[in-house]
Design an enzyme around this catalytic site. Structure first.
Site: not given
Length: 307
Positions: A98, A125, A127, A129, A142, A227, A229, A272
């Protein structure tokens, strides 16, 4: 959708600590992304993989940060590629970890500024970030793109972000893993994620529709950063940052279908994907299918359906 899709490989592996994301672009191609888009009526220009210039020396006061020169080199190369592609069609950036969004969104933002249009960012995502090179404890870059996009301090080694995106034009969607430092920074900057608790309570439609209504009202461009995830690891295992409780197969496709129906998306990151962790290409194929939903694939066409 009849888009002219420009595929840009970004085999970036410098922003995290689990080698393998550099194989992502090849995996998307093997999974048939170009053919899938063509079947939907899109024209496709695969420009191959970006090749950054040799990294120049760069330093950071945080000793945990690693691969900073390489990440800056990738960011510069991808920003130039993104700005050029935005003027020619609908770019799809094939990652890569990412940290590639440090560059792709910079290029998209520069194009939006050239056009005099506001840029909005949908960050799908687990997260947020929202670290900076100064605050990250892991040193994994990332985890920093959203802070860079929002114009936060701490990115002295990077080029100034062109036209930083105000936090009210950033939607962090599907979040379920936030570090304490990030939580404080998000609060200080007034950026409230749409986390999985909210999505469990309200469903996916209302929060996403509200954000899309903002984009439409402002006449904005919308960059989507997807992403792996964001998805539950039960359906998408090929990521080094798995967090249980992500979007299901049906929820993820609903998001993509709503984005297509909005007609607002102007660029896309696919990030990712680590094929080394995949199960016979399962995650790559799912990401291709989600991209197809974004570009108009439906099970059944519905009349007068507007998001």
């Amino acid at each position: 959708m009849n888009q002219h899709c420009i595929l840009i490989g970004a085999p970036v592996d410098s922003g995290q600590s689990n080698p393998g994301c550099l194989m992502g672009p090849a995996s998307y191609r093997v999974a048939g992304l170009a053919a899938t888009l063509e079947e939907l009526g899109c024209s496709v220009d695969d420009r191959g993989d970006v090749a950054p210039r040799p990294a120049e020396a760069a330093g950071c006061l945080n000793p945990a940060v690693h691969h900073l020169p390489e990440t800056i080199a990738w960011s510069n190369a991808l920003a130039a590629a993104a700005r050029d592609a935005m003027g020619a069609g609908f770019p799809v950036f094939l990652g890569g970890d990412h940290s590639l969004s440090l560059g792709t969104v910079a290029g998209v933002a520069a194009h939006a500024a050239d056009q005099g249009r506001p840029l909005f960012v949908l960050w799908l995502d687990a997260h947020s970030d929202f670290h900076t090179p100064v605050t990250t404890k892991s040193g994994n870059l990332h985890g920093t793109p959203v802070a860079y996009i929002a114009g936060c301090s701490g990115f002295d080694a990077f080029p100034p972000f062109p036209a930083p995106v105000p936090v009210e034009r950033i939607c962090l969607f599907g979040i379920r893993s936030v570090d304490p430092d990030e939580r404080s920074a998000l609060h200080d900057h007034g950026l409230t994620p749409v986390d999985m608790r909210e999505l469990d309570e309200r469903g996916f439609v209302a929060p996403l529709k509200g954000f899309l209504d903002q984009v439409r009202a402002a006449g904005g461009l919308l960059h989507v950063s997807l992403d792996v995830d964001f998805l539950d690891p039960a359906i998408a295992p090929a990521v080094g940052t798995t967090v249980p409780g992500g979007a299901t197969f049906r929820e993820a496709h609903l998001v993509m279908e709503m984005l297509h129906e909005s007609g607002l998306v102007s660029s896309l990151d696919l990030v990712e994907l680590n094929p080394f962790l995949d199960e016979r290409g399962r995650t790559a194929r799912l990401m291709v299918d989600l991209t197809a939903s974004l570009m108009g694939r439906t099970v059944f066409d519905r009349v007068n359906r507007v998001v």
